[in-house]
Design a protein around this motif. Sequence first.
Motif, PDB file in Angstrom:
ATOM      1  N   PHE A 326       7.135 -94.508  18.725  1.00 15.84           N
ATOM      2  CA  PHE A 326       8.172 -95.432  19.194  1.00 15.84           C
ATOM      3  C   PHE A 326       8.467 -95.291  20.690  1.00 15.84           C
ATOM      4  N   ALA A 327       7.753 -94.384  21.353  1.00 14.62           N
ATOM      5  CA  ALA A 327       7.948 -94.149  22.786  1.00 14.62           C
ATOM      6  C   ALA A 327       9.402 -93.841  23.115  1.00 14.62           C
ATOM      7  N   ARG A 328      10.047 -93.086  22.220  1.00 12.15           N
ATOM      8  CA  ARG A 328      11.430 -92.704  22.494  1.00 12.15           C
ATOM      9  C   ARG A 328      11.644 -91.234  22.164  1.00 12.15           C
ATOM     10  N   ASN A 329      12.445 -90.595  22.965  1.00 11.68           N
ATOM     11  CA  ASN A 329      12.673 -89.164  22.773  1.00 11.68           C
ATOM     12  C   ASN A 329      14.006 -88.867  22.113  1.00 11.68           C
ATOM     13  N   ASP A 330      14.757 -89.926  21.801  1.00  9.57           N
ATOM     14  CA  ASP A 330      16.123 -89.698  21.321  1.00  9.57           C
ATOM     15  C   ASP A 330      16.254 -89.948  19.822  1.00  9.57           C
ATOM     16  N   LEU A 331      15.120 -89.907  19.117  1.00  4.69           N
ATOM     17  CA  LEU A 331      15.175 -90.260  17.698  1.00  4.69           C
ATOM     18  C   LEU A 331      15.414 -89.053  16.794  1.00  4.69           C
ATOM     19  N   MET A 332      15.310 -87.856  17.357  1.00  3.89           N
ATOM     20  CA  MET A 332      15.577 -86.684  16.534  1.00  3.89           C
ATOM     21  C   MET A 332      16.658 -85.816  17.185  1.00  3.89           C
ATOM     22  N   GLU A 333      17.598 -85.376  16.350  1.00  6.32           N
ATOM     23  CA  GLU A 333      18.632 -84.484  16.854  1.00  6.32           C
ATOM     24  C   GLU A 333      18.798 -83.336  15.879  1.00  6.32           C
ATOM     25  N   THR A 334      19.126 -82.165  16.408  1.00  2.58           N
ATOM     26  CA  THR A 334      19.436 -81.048  15.513  1.00  2.58           C
ATOM     27  C   THR A 334      20.775 -80.467  15.890  1.00  2.58           C
ATOM     28  N   TYR A 335      21.525 -80.087  14.877  1.00  2.13           N
ATOM     29  CA  TYR A 335      22.818 -79.453  15.100  1.00  2.13           C
ATOM     30  C   TYR A 335      22.866 -78.166  14.310  1.00  2.13           C
ATOM     31  N   ALA A 336      23.557 -77.182  14.854  1.00  4.44           N
ATOM     32  CA  ALA A 336      23.747 -75.946  14.095  1.00  4.44           C
ATOM     33  C   ALA A 336      25.217 -75.568  14.181  1.00  4.44           C
ATOM     34  N   ASN A 337      25.930 -75.692  13.069  1.00  4.47           N
ATOM     35  CA  ASN A 337      27.281 -75.140  13.056  1.00  4.47           C
ATOM     36  C   ASN A 337      27.727 -74.760  11.650  1.00  4.47           C
ATOM     37  N   ASP A 338      28.690 -73.881  11.575  1.00  5.42           N
ATOM     38  CA  ASP A 338      29.201 -73.386  10.295  1.00  5.42           C
ATOM     39  C   ASP A 338      28.074 -72.920   9.377  1.00  5.42           C
ATOM     40  N   ASN A 339      27.087 -72.291   9.963  1.00  7.09           N
ATOM     41  CA  ASN A 339      25.975 -71.772   9.166  1.00  7.09           C
ATOM     42  C   ASN A 339      25.200 -72.859   8.424  1.00  7.09           C
ATOM     43  N   ILE A 340      25.344 -74.089   8.898  1.00  8.77           N
ATOM     44  CA  ILE A 340      24.532 -75.176   8.340  1.00  8.77           C
ATOM     45  C   ILE A 340      23.697 -75.754   9.476  1.00  8.77           C
ATOM     46  N   PHE A 341      22.425 -75.857   9.236  1.00  7.61           N
ATOM     47  CA  PHE A 341      21.539 -76.446  10.230  1.00  7.61           C
ATOM     48  C   PHE A 341      21.230 -77.880   9.800  1.00  7.61           C
ATOM     49  N   THR A 342      21.444 -78.821  10.713  1.00  8.35           N
ATOM     50  CA  THR A 342      21.259 -80.225  10.371  1.00  8.35           C
ATOM     51  C   THR A 342      20.197 -80.859  11.264  1.00  8.35           C
ATOM     52  N   THR A 343      19.279 -81.549  10.649  1.00  8.64           N
ATOM     53  CA  THR A 343      18.291 -82.307  11.404  1.00  8.64           C
ATOM     54  C   THR A 343      18.483 -83.789  11.082  1.00  8.64           C
ATOM     55  N   ILE A 344      18.631 -84.603  12.111  1.00  9.94           N
ATOM     56  CA  ILE A 344      18.805 -86.033  11.882  1.00  9.94           C
ATOM     57  C   ILE A 344      17.696 -86.782  12.606  1.00  9.94           C
ATOM     58  N   ILE A 345      17.011 -87.653  11.865  1.00  4.84           N
ATOM     59  CA  ILE A 345      16.056 -88.521  12.550  1.00  4.84           C
ATOM     60  C   ILE A 345      16.403 -89.982  12.286  1.00  4.84           C
ATOM     61  N   LYS A 346      16.142 -90.783  13.309  1.00  7.32           N
ATOM     62  CA  LYS A 346      16.383 -92.219  13.193  1.00  7.32           C
ATOM     63  C   LYS A 346      15.037 -92.916  13.255  1.00  7.32           C
ATOM     64  N   VAL A 347      14.743 -93.719  12.259  1.00  6.36           N
ATOM     65  CA  VAL A 347      13.481 -94.447  12.261  1.00  6.36           C
ATOM     66  C   VAL A 347      13.763 -95.931  12.466  1.00  6.36           C
ATOM     67  N   PRO A 348      13.381 -96.478  13.612  1.00  8.18           N
ATOM     68  CA  PRO A 348      13.614 -97.909  13.865  1.00  8.18           C
ATOM     69  C   PRO A 348      12.850 -98.752  12.849  1.00  8.18           C
ATOM     70  N   GLN A 349      13.519 -99.781  12.331  1.00  4.98           N
ATOM     71  CA  GLN A 349      12.869-100.683  11.380  1.00  4.98           C
ATOM     72  C   GLN A 349      12.399-101.928  12.128  1.00  4.98           C
ATOM     73  N   MET A 350      11.274-102.469  11.654  1.00  5.00           N
ATOM     74  CA  MET A 350      10.791-103.711  12.263  1.00  5.00           C
ATOM     75  C   MET A 350      11.813-104.814  12.003  1.00  5.00           C
ATOM     76  N   GLN A 351      11.980-105.684  12.958  1.00  7.97           N
ATOM     77  CA  GLN A 351      12.862-106.837  12.750  1.00  7.97           C
ATOM     78  C   GLN A 351      12.272-107.721  11.671  1.00  7.97           C
ATOM     79  N   VAL A 352      13.098-108.104  10.694  1.00  9.14           N
ATOM     80  CA  VAL A 352      12.588-108.981   9.632  1.00  9.14           C
ATOM     81  C   VAL A 352      12.850-110.433  10.030  1.00  9.14           C
TER      82      VAL A 352
END
Lengths: 352, 246
Positions: A326-352
């Motif tokens: 997708f030529a983008r660097n902002d689609l994955m984020e990771t957070y670490a707090n309260d002993n929980i590690f979170t990984t979030i990814i955003k996948v762009p959907q094609m326009q319908v």
Amino acid sequence: MAAPLSSSKLYGILILCGLVWMGLQTFIVHSFVAVTDKELSSWYTAFTDGIVSSVLLAAACWLINNNLRYYQPGKGSYINILIWCGALAIICTAGCQYILPLLTTGDSYVNFLVASKYIRAFIYFLAIGWMAMISMIWYSQIDQKENERRKSEAEKLARDAELYNLRQQLQPHFLFNSLNSINALIGFKPDEARRMIHQLSDFLRGTLKKDDQQQVALTDELQHLNLYLDIEKVRFGHRLQTEISCDEKSGVAILPSMLLQPIVENAIKFGLYDTTGDVVVSIRAEMDGNYLILMVQNPYDAQTSRPKQGTGFGLRGVQRRLYLLFARNDLMETYANDNIFTTIIKVPQMQV
Amino acid sequence: MKRALIIDDEPLARMVVREYLQDFDQVEVMQECNDGFEGLKAIQQYQPDLIFLDVQMPKINGFEMLELVDNPPAVIFTTAFDEYAIKAFEAHAVDYLLKPFNKDRFNKAVEKYLAQAPGGASPKKTEELLEMSNSPAQHERIVVKTGTKVKIIPVQDVIYLAADDDYVSVYTAEGSYLKNKTMNFFEKMLDQRYFVRVHRSYIIAIQQITRIDPYEKDAHLAILKSGAKIPVSKTGYVKLKQVLGI
């Protein structure tokens, strides 16, 4: 194909052609002028004619060659080239008609010059057309070579990536430990052993069949992932639990295949080897506008694992893939707090 | 009768070992342990002769657990890893079993142990094994025992190490911890790009250095961010200059 000419050789040959052309023209013009005009200066006149027309022709050739270097005509636009050649031929002829009378003397020569304008224009046209053809072949050949090189390089890269993925996906460690679990089950729970063999086969088959380029629906990806999770649950017993939530809308969303897998693997690895208690790995999917949002959470120990280690190799690979796709660097984020590690990814959907 | 422990985080893997052991009347399984911490406790409690030990386990791996045992018993590794220290295994562990292993292979390992251990275990060998081996996480953390608790120190937190009789003191911002190892052990195990042995008795983390002052003849003093002043010997200074690129 014969060894292609180097461009310096080609230009050498073209300059030689130009000189020969100049000599020939001088000779031909002299033969005409000498018949009608017996003056001694006929050689001078012919030579001037030769130089001026050759220089104009060379300029026209250079122009068309340069033009074709940066602009390869499409299939339907060869007519444009013809028009170009015609226009250049007319300009060259007009140039001759204007410049040559200024440099020479003798009425008979001027008459000859005017009388020969059509034949000159036609010869110019042929010469410029010939140059255009040579240039077109030359540059398309260079383009083709460049394309081939790029293609083979891309293929090599794809092959390397495939090999690497295969090794990664087969995960010898996972495989051997699973086989060891089956070995244990065979003795006293043969039915479960059999089931695990089937799960493992399904998982491996799915992994081998997966094509990285492929786009799959989230439900399909989750189905494959479940095979993996089931095997891990047999291995680790009650320690490992999973929560998967995915509504209908996000279930049909599309994502690159095998994108979620490394994230979940990472979550399980960190959860299981970084803590000693029970581990809940949760996977949540939802739609946000035009994005499929995937959130994977696992427990970890803030004391012993650094944030730096949190983005392990698996996650870097995911980020790289998202960038390539997708030529983008902002689609994955990771957070670490309260002993929980979170990984979030955003996948762009094609326009319908 | 030999007393044995099975330490592995996968229940099914423990079951295989237990099942295979049924044929050996002379070996009794005292306990199965889920992880290295349980393993440590059980080793203290039962003083076993032999342990079956997995490498990849939660929190601390098999090697790190062994480091914390004062008189390690004989060890048979059971692991799916074959990339770590196979050579060291071959030379020093009683045996190593690559998962999944079959009964014959397992029997051979136990028979080998029984044959070479007429009296007790061979703790010496296990010690040597630890000195030789490259444990999976050695570059990342140091595991120490404080009282009955196990403390995991990420190497990034280490300021410096100092020899302390038969022990080595590991200094961090939170305090210092004793570890029953030699300076040579740490010098080998720590990443040499980040840690330099500047003196027979000192290893420092180069990122902690703020200043290096001359001190007496040939010797220097490294001043660390924490304010600690560490003597740097002549050879230590040469090494330090090399790593720092000056």
